[in-house]
Design an enzyme around this catalytic site. Sequence first.
Site, PDB file in Angstrom:
ATOM      1  N   GLU A 145      -2.260  -4.400 -51.465  1.00  0.00           N
ATOM      2  CA  GLU A 145      -1.870  -3.030 -51.826  1.00  0.00           C
ATOM      3  C   GLU A 145      -0.425  -2.801 -51.404  1.00  0.00           C
ATOM      4  O   GLU A 145      -0.037  -3.167 -50.291  1.00  0.00           O
ATOM      5  CB  GLU A 145      -2.706  -1.966 -51.106  1.00  0.00           C
ATOM      6  CG  GLU A 145      -4.148  -1.910 -51.511  1.00  0.00           C
ATOM      7  CD  GLU A 145      -4.933  -0.818 -50.775  1.00  0.00           C
ATOM      8  OE1 GLU A 145      -4.310   0.139 -50.252  1.00  0.00           O
ATOM      9  OE2 GLU A 145      -6.156  -0.957 -50.709  1.00  0.00           O
ATOM     10  N   GLU A 156      -9.260  -2.906 -44.812  1.00  0.00           N
ATOM     11  CA  GLU A 156      -8.677  -2.108 -43.740  1.00  0.00           C
ATOM     12  C   GLU A 156      -9.661  -1.696 -42.650  1.00  0.00           C
ATOM     13  O   GLU A 156      -9.933  -0.495 -42.461  1.00  0.00           O
ATOM     14  CB  GLU A 156      -7.975  -0.870 -44.331  1.00  0.00           C
ATOM     15  CG  GLU A 156      -6.914  -1.225 -45.368  1.00  0.00           C
ATOM     16  CD  GLU A 156      -6.059  -0.017 -45.795  1.00  0.00           C
ATOM     17  OE1 GLU A 156      -6.474   1.124 -45.539  1.00  0.00           O
ATOM     18  OE2 GLU A 156      -4.984  -0.239 -46.367  1.00  0.00           O
TER      19      GLU A 156
HETATM   20  C1  FCB Z   1      -4.964   2.550 -48.303  1.00  0.00           C
HETATM   21  C2  FCB Z   1      -6.329   2.477 -48.945  1.00  0.00           C
HETATM   22  C3  FCB Z   1      -6.342   2.812 -50.401  1.00  0.00           C
HETATM   23  C4  FCB Z   1      -5.404   3.940 -50.735  1.00  0.00           C
HETATM   24  C5  FCB Z   1      -4.044   3.700 -50.141  1.00  0.00           C
HETATM   25  C6  FCB Z   1      -3.028   4.768 -50.472  1.00  0.00           C
HETATM   26  O1  FCB Z   1      -5.123   2.774 -46.941  1.00  0.00           O
HETATM   27  O2  FCB Z   1      -6.868   1.193 -48.794  1.00  0.00           O
HETATM   28  O3  FCB Z   1      -7.669   3.087 -50.776  1.00  0.00           O
HETATM   29  O4  FCB Z   1      -5.940   5.144 -50.394  1.00  0.00           O
HETATM   30  O5  FCB Z   1      -4.136   3.573 -48.752  1.00  0.00           O
END
Ligand code: FCB
Length: 443
Positions: free
Chosen positions: A348, A168
């Site tokens: 994620e 990110e």
């Molecule tokens: C993302 C992050 C991860 C976590 C999620 C909820 O932005 O990469 O570490 O905190 O959000």
Amino acid sequence: MHGLATRFPADFTWGVATSAYQIEGAAREDGRGDSIWDEFCRRPGAIKDGSSGERACDHYHRFEDDVALIASLNVKAYRFSIAWPRVQPRGEGAWNEKGFDFYDRLVDRLLERGIEPHLTLYHWDLPQALQETGGWRSRDTVLRFVDYAAEVGRRLGARAASIATHNEPWVIATLGHETGVFAPGEQSRGNAMQVSHHLLVSHGLALQALRSQGCRARLGIVLNQAPIHPATDSATDRAKARLEDGLLIRWYMDPLLLGAYPEDVLAYLGDDAPKSREGDMELIGQPLDFLGINYYTRGVAAAGGDADGSRPDREVTDMGSEVFPGGLSELLTRLHDDYPLPPVYIMENGAAYNDQVIDGRVADRERIRYLGSHISALADARENGVDVRGYFVWSLLDNFEWADGYPKRFGIVFVDYGTQRRILKDSAVWYRTFCGIGAAAAA
Ligand code: FCB
């Protein structure tokens, strides 16, 4: 559930994800150096509950049990990050053998259990010593990162299934250096954009370095993305949505896959646009073996600022973010139309809810619905022709949720921080069953 599982091929990669600072703890042990997050957590008011990752889930000491826990979930893959200051305390110079030892054993334990290790090199924990010489604003940090990447590749590259350079970069640049709500807590748009450029250059140089040493792991980067919808159909809201899309998605995707920053965003930034050197765009555009996408929600843009007011009935998670599964298929289909994509992995996806343990059980029905609806949207994207190969739930464990601290629980496994006991939530049992169907089909 069976119907959903059969919409994916037998070799699809189902996994769970974490990151180092959020779970490891042991912040001062075995020679680990300070990271910018250790420093940031000491700032009064920076973390809502005044906490830090100093102990977190104590994963550093409990990793063997945690690997057994992962294996019990029937998943094929585990995504985690290496804490740079654990393996190189000052971000340059000597390697810390005890730190590498930990990741070495973690990777071996995973492989013994048949779980693919997916590594992230940088999930936000820059060695504090490098911050003191300019951090990601400085081009020197780019070179330090490349040395670190090459060393991790040399030691772990033959055993890892994939290595992502950055997690990110938008968050690192914008939340870390423009709004300042994340470490290192700086507030300058110009610096933030320079940071974004350095992150991208460091990504490209790291890929070159890893490839030149014959690293066998698949190499890529992980971006947080969301489709941005205008709050209304007005021309001003639509223009705002286009700009936000430019800053969040095109700013990263265009240089990675099309060879240039988007013109409209450059014009908007004016003097805050980053300074680049000749050859930088070629470096950034190194071929990707995969693209990682983190998806949580959509964005809604209103020129007047109040985008949420127009949607009072929206369903939200404990983070206050809208549950919007259709955004995932929409996003992936759009990326597929606009870019020459490599294979995509959802690195994620998940949600925080205010989970309670009642009689030893966490009945997190909303999370099961959240995961099921997003996995279904992912199947839609695949059926639209997007080459998605894997999906990782955020997160294996409840953990240190950055500036929100510990109250925001994203795990499919509940962590009782007092005792460090892990309790499978109902969503973990659901995911275990779901992944079991895939595993049985693959056998
Ligand atoms: C993302 C992050 C991860 C976590 C999620 C909820 O932005 O990469 O570490 O905190 O959000």
